[in-house]
Design a protein around this motif. Structure first.
Motif, PDB file in Angstrom:
ATOM      1  N   LEU A 325       0.832  -1.195   0.000  1.00 17.62           N
ATOM      2  CA  LEU A 325       0.000   0.000   0.000  1.00 17.62           C
ATOM      3  C   LEU A 325       0.873   1.254   0.000  1.00 17.62           C
ATOM      4  CD1 LEU A 325      -2.800  -0.933   2.567  1.00 17.62           C
ATOM      5  CD2 LEU A 325      -3.036  -0.718   0.087  1.00 17.62           C
ATOM      6  N   PRO A 326       0.395   2.346  -0.565  1.00 20.79           N
ATOM      7  CA  PRO A 326       1.163   3.598  -0.540  1.00 20.79           C
ATOM      8  C   PRO A 326       1.432   4.048   0.900  1.00 20.79           C
ATOM      9  CG  PRO A 326      -0.628   3.738  -2.126  1.00 20.79           C
ATOM     10  CD  PRO A 326      -0.840   2.480  -1.360  1.00 20.79           C
ATOM     11  N   ASN A 327       2.604   4.640   1.110  1.00 22.83           N
ATOM     12  CA  ASN A 327       2.947   5.100   2.449  1.00 22.83           C
ATOM     13  C   ASN A 327       2.352   6.485   2.701  1.00 22.83           C
ATOM     14  OD1 ASN A 327       4.650   7.031   1.205  1.00 22.83           O
ATOM     15  ND2 ASN A 327       6.385   5.597   1.240  1.00 22.83           N
ATOM     16  N   GLU A 328       2.624   7.021   3.879  1.00 22.81           N
ATOM     17  CA  GLU A 328       2.016   8.290   4.283  1.00 22.81           C
ATOM     18  C   GLU A 328       2.410   9.439   3.345  1.00 22.81           C
ATOM     19  OE1 GLU A 328       1.946  11.318   8.173  1.00 22.81           O
ATOM     20  OE2 GLU A 328       2.910   9.355   8.297  1.00 22.81           O
ATOM     21  N   GLU A 329       3.678   9.512   2.986  1.00 22.88           N
ATOM     22  CA  GLU A 329       4.134  10.592   2.121  1.00 22.88           C
ATOM     23  C   GLU A 329       3.479  10.504   0.740  1.00 22.88           C
ATOM     24  OE1 GLU A 329       6.181  13.934   0.682  1.00 22.88           O
ATOM     25  OE2 GLU A 329       5.682  13.225   2.698  1.00 22.88           O
ATOM     26  N   VAL A 404      -6.693   9.090   7.405  1.00 25.93           N
ATOM     27  CA  VAL A 404      -7.810   8.144   7.304  1.00 25.93           C
ATOM     28  C   VAL A 404      -7.646   7.168   6.144  1.00 25.93           C
ATOM     29  CG1 VAL A 404      -9.411   9.765   8.371  1.00 25.93           C
ATOM     30  CG2 VAL A 404      -9.219   9.688   5.879  1.00 25.93           C
ATOM     31  N   THR A 405      -6.782   7.486   5.183  1.00 29.05           N
ATOM     32  CA  THR A 405      -6.590   6.599   4.029  1.00 29.05           C
ATOM     33  C   THR A 405      -5.429   5.628   4.221  1.00 29.05           C
ATOM     34  OG1 THR A 405      -5.220   8.316   2.966  1.00 29.05           O
ATOM     35  CG2 THR A 405      -7.567   8.268   2.398  1.00 29.05           C
ATOM     36  N   LYS A 406      -4.987   5.446   5.435  1.00 32.65           N
ATOM     37  CA  LYS A 406      -3.810   4.614   5.711  1.00 32.65           C
ATOM     38  C   LYS A 406      -3.950   3.203   5.145  1.00 32.65           C
ATOM     39  CE  LYS A 406      -0.859   2.975   9.484  1.00 32.65           C
ATOM     40  NZ  LYS A 406      -0.603   3.018  10.941  1.00 32.65           N
ATOM     41  N   LYS A 407      -5.132   2.610   5.265  1.00 33.03           N
ATOM     42  CA  LYS A 407      -5.334   1.233   4.815  1.00 33.03           C
ATOM     43  C   LYS A 407      -6.147   1.161   3.521  1.00 33.03           C
ATOM     44  CE  LYS A 407      -4.977  -0.781   9.443  1.00 33.03           C
ATOM     45  NZ  LYS A 407      -5.625  -1.641  10.457  1.00 33.03           N
ATOM     46  N   TYR A 408      -6.286   2.273   2.845  1.00 29.68           N
ATOM     47  CA  TYR A 408      -7.040   2.279   1.594  1.00 29.68           C
ATOM     48  C   TYR A 408      -6.192   1.715   0.455  1.00 29.68           C
ATOM     49  CZ  TYR A 408     -10.765   5.297   3.441  1.00 29.68           C
ATOM     50  OH  TYR A 408     -11.818   5.817   4.146  1.00 29.68           O
ATOM     51  N   ASP A 409      -6.830   0.938  -0.417  1.00 27.87           N
ATOM     52  CA  ASP A 409      -6.131   0.517  -1.626  1.00 27.87           C
ATOM     53  C   ASP A 409      -6.234   1.619  -2.685  1.00 27.87           C
ATOM     54  OD1 ASP A 409      -8.653   0.322  -2.909  1.00 27.87           O
ATOM     55  OD2 ASP A 409      -8.882  -1.758  -2.289  1.00 27.87           O
ATOM     56  N   ILE A 410      -5.644   1.372  -3.834  1.00 27.66           N
ATOM     57  CA  ILE A 410      -5.595   2.389  -4.891  1.00 27.66           C
ATOM     58  C   ILE A 410      -6.995   2.771  -5.358  1.00 27.66           C
ATOM     59  CG2 ILE A 410      -4.690   2.963  -7.175  1.00 27.66           C
ATOM     60  CD1 ILE A 410      -2.560   2.624  -5.022  1.00 27.66           C
ATOM     61  N   PHE A 411      -7.830   1.787  -5.562  1.00 23.63           N
ATOM     62  CA  PHE A 411      -9.166   2.062  -6.082  1.00 23.63           C
ATOM     63  C   PHE A 411      -9.980   2.919  -5.123  1.00 23.63           C
ATOM     64  CE2 PHE A 411      -9.216  -2.043  -8.834  1.00 23.63           C
ATOM     65  CZ  PHE A 411      -8.266  -1.475  -9.652  1.00 23.63           C
ATOM     66  N   ARG A 412      -9.898   2.644  -3.836  1.00 19.32           N
ATOM     67  CA  ARG A 412     -10.670   3.435  -2.871  1.00 19.32           C
ATOM     68  C   ARG A 412     -10.146   4.864  -2.775  1.00 19.32           C
ATOM     69  NH1 ARG A 412     -11.429   0.167   2.655  1.00 19.32           N
ATOM     70  NH2 ARG A 412      -9.320  -0.513   2.222  1.00 19.32           N
ATOM     71  N   MET A 413      -8.829   5.029  -2.845  1.00 18.95           N
ATOM     72  CA  MET A 413      -8.290   6.389  -2.822  1.00 18.95           C
ATOM     73  C   MET A 413      -8.705   7.172  -4.065  1.00 18.95           C
ATOM     74  SD  MET A 413      -4.545   6.410  -0.990  1.00 18.95           S
ATOM     75  CE  MET A 413      -4.027   4.754  -1.350  1.00 18.95           C
ATOM     76  N   GLU A 414      -8.754   6.506  -5.198  1.00 19.24           N
ATOM     77  CA  GLU A 414      -9.202   7.183  -6.417  1.00 19.24           C
ATOM     78  C   GLU A 414     -10.673   7.580  -6.313  1.00 19.24           C
ATOM     79  OE1 GLU A 414      -6.272   5.384  -9.888  1.00 19.24           O
ATOM     80  OE2 GLU A 414      -8.127   4.310  -9.400  1.00 19.24           O
ATOM     81  N   ARG A 415     -11.497   6.720  -5.706  1.00 17.58           N
ATOM     82  CA  ARG A 415     -12.912   7.061  -5.534  1.00 17.58           C
ATOM     83  C   ARG A 415     -13.078   8.264  -4.612  1.00 17.58           C
ATOM     84  NH1 ARG A 415     -13.850   1.317  -5.868  1.00 17.58           N
ATOM     85  NH2 ARG A 415     -13.636   1.099  -3.609  1.00 17.58           N
ATOM     86  N   LEU A 416     -12.297   8.290  -3.526  1.00 20.31           N
ATOM     87  CA  LEU A 416     -12.360   9.437  -2.621  1.00 20.31           C
ATOM     88  C   LEU A 416     -11.874  10.698  -3.318  1.00 20.31           C
ATOM     89  CD1 LEU A 416     -12.845  10.716   0.110  1.00 20.31           C
ATOM     90  CD2 LEU A 416     -10.599   9.877   0.863  1.00 20.31           C
ATOM     91  N   TYR A 417     -10.841  10.565  -4.126  1.00 23.55           N
ATOM     92  CA  TYR A 417     -10.340  11.703  -4.904  1.00 23.55           C
ATOM     93  C   TYR A 417     -11.454  12.265  -5.790  1.00 23.55           C
ATOM     94  CZ  TYR A 417      -7.008  14.349  -7.796  1.00 23.55           C
ATOM     95  OH  TYR A 417      -6.324  15.332  -8.457  1.00 23.55           O
ATOM     96  N   ALA A 418     -12.213  11.380  -6.419  1.00 24.28           N
ATOM     97  CA  ALA A 418     -13.306  11.816  -7.286  1.00 24.28           C
ATOM     98  C   ALA A 418     -14.400  12.522  -6.484  1.00 24.28           C
ATOM     99  CB  ALA A 418     -13.888  10.618  -8.034  1.00 24.28           C
ATOM    100  N   VAL A 419     -14.665  12.045  -5.272  1.00 25.56           N
ATOM    101  CA  VAL A 419     -15.671  12.689  -4.416  1.00 25.56           C
ATOM    102  C   VAL A 419     -15.250  14.119  -4.085  1.00 25.56           C
ATOM    103  CG1 VAL A 419     -16.707  12.652  -2.101  1.00 25.56           C
ATOM    104  CG2 VAL A 419     -16.555  10.544  -3.427  1.00 25.56           C
TER     105      VAL A 419
END
Length: 452
Positions: A325-329, A404-419
């Motif tokens: 998963l992507p790190n914090e930075e 809050v996105t610490k355990k998010y995968d790529i797809f979920r982060m992209e969905r949040l980005y779209a929101v």
């Protein structure tokens, strides 16, 4: 790391824009060269011409609505990056007119999130498939790289035995059995790999098939790619077994090359026993030192894959890359521009720029045509309102979404980005960004709660 043909495309762009005034920035040409994968010289020439036409239509939209002759002020036409973006949407490169390439660079949105992972993948891949090193090197001339990537050593600098008769001399025992047309590979002159295979493994949604594998293929665009995904095998007129055999034979003929199988765990479940036997037999029949890379992705960990697939990719030999998963930075960089810059952007100006054209009027045949200058659009003066932005709140919001996105995968982060993009778009006319910040924070909290 830049793709192999990057420099060549950049030089072609320079050729076709050398007479432009002003000339495009070198950094802009680099970005164009990176995005125009699969464009040949004619495609690039067509793209530059289309960008100029887009700028013309944007500057003088009335020329397509009027039957009268117009004299245009060419100096007022400014070609922008948006014109090139529009031209790229209309231009289909020659390499994609028949079959779409699976290669694709990381998008500007996902690049902060995945570029470090991609760099690690390419570094690991070079150990398994050292040919990749030459495709990734910058400022390489095509002739020199092609020399290194040749499948034989006929053009090496090693001394070859004479094929002509010579005067009798004392016999050399080893010379009697020497073969004239046998050329062995030489590790000094060429990279060597033994049955190179590379598997990208990660949980579903980690982006191995949707983002990273296409980016790897994009970086290795020097090499021909033969995708054995299910649509290719089952949509063609020939049988899946025949299609598989044709592609794998072609991959061996054009080596160095890549055989690509996305979602190999699903592929293995979907194909029949005959196709499995055909694939494995052909794969094992490829000579051990032939530079044909088998690249695959999987949403199932290596230990849980079918035995036949596990035997293709040896974890002990660095042939399996585990995606994390992507790190914090990386998460912070992913959301930073959106929250800090785009959320604070003022409403778009409604001022219309003056546009001038020289209208040519037809007079009598014996008279010279007269030129009249007329104003097409009138400028509308608008009072500029101050934009109210609390940057402390935006920075706090960035820290919040990063946490809050610490355990998010790529797809979920992209969905949040779209929101969050939707929130910014809905408040694009606001000069006071207070309500936008509150709504974005609310959406992040609601999204996080829904993911629990």
């Amino acid at each position: 790391m830049r793709p192999f043909y990057f420099q060549a495309r950049k030089e072609i762009f320079k050729i076709h824009t050398r007479d432009w005034t002003p000339k495009p920035l070198d950094m802009f040409l680099e970005e164009l060269a990176e995005k125009c994968v699969g464009y040949c010289g004619a495609d690039i020439k067509s793209l530059c011409a289309e960008a100029a036409l887009c700028a013309l239509r944007r500057r003088y939209p009335q020329i397509y609505k009027s039957s009268e002759k117009l004299q245009l002020d060419v100096a007022s036409i400014r070609i922008t990056a948006k014109d090139f973006a529009m031209a790229m949407q209309k231009t289909v490169p020659a390499s994609q007119r028949a079959v779409a390439s699976p290669g694709r660079a990381l998008s500007s949105v996902s690049k902060p999130l995945l570029e470090n992972t991609l760099a690690r993948i390419l570094q690991a891949l070079q150990r398994v498939f050292p040919h990749a090193e030459f495709a990734l090197q910058k400022d390489q001339q095509p002739d020199s790289v092609n020399h290194v990537l040749r499948n034989d050593t006929v053009d090496s600098d090693e001394e070859s035995p004479s094929i002509f008769e010579e005067k009798p001399t004392h016999k050399m025992p080893s010379r009697e059995k020497e073969k004239f047309l046998s050329f062995s590979r030489n590790a000094y002159y060429q990279p060597t790999s033994c049955r190179p295979r590379f598997l990208l493994v990660g949980e579903p949604g980690y982006g191995q098939a949707s983002h990273l594998a296409p980016a790897v293929i994009h970086a290795l665009e020097k090499f021909p790619v033969y995708a054995l995904d299910l649509p290719v095998l089952f949509v063609t007129a020939t049988s899946p077994e025949e299609t598989c055999a044709q592609l794998m034979r072609e991959a061996q003929r054009t080596a160095p090359s890549i055989i690509y199988i996305p979602h190999i765990h699903l592929w293995w479940e979907a194909v029949g026993a005959t196709l499995k036997a055909t694939f494995t037999t052909l794969l094992h029949n490829i000579p051990a030192f032939a530079p044909v890379l088998l690249l695959a992705t999987s949403d199932v960990c290596h230990a849980d894959l079918p035995t036949e697939i596990k035997e293709l990719f040896m974890d002990d030999y660095e042939e399996v890359f585990q995606i994390q998963l992507p790190n914090e930075e990386e998460r912070r960089m992913f959301f930073e521009d959106l929250i800090i810059n785009q959320a604070a952007k003022p409403p778009a100006s409604k001022n219309s720029a003056d546009s001038w054209v020289h209208r040519m009027t037809r007079g009598r045949h014996s008279q010279v045509e007269e030129q009249q200058v007329m104003c097409v659009d009138k400028a509308v003066e608008m009072l500029t309102q101050p934009v109210i932005v609390d940057y402390y709140e935006l920075k706090q919001l960035l820290r919040y979404v990063t946490a809050v996105t610490k355990k998010y995968d790529i797809f979920r982060m992209e969905r949040l980005y779209a929101v969050l993009c939707r929130c910014i778009y809905q408040h694009r006319e606001d000069y006071d960004k207070t309500a936008l910040v509150k709504e974005m924070k609310k959406e992040i909290a609601a999204f996080s709660y829904a993911q629990c």
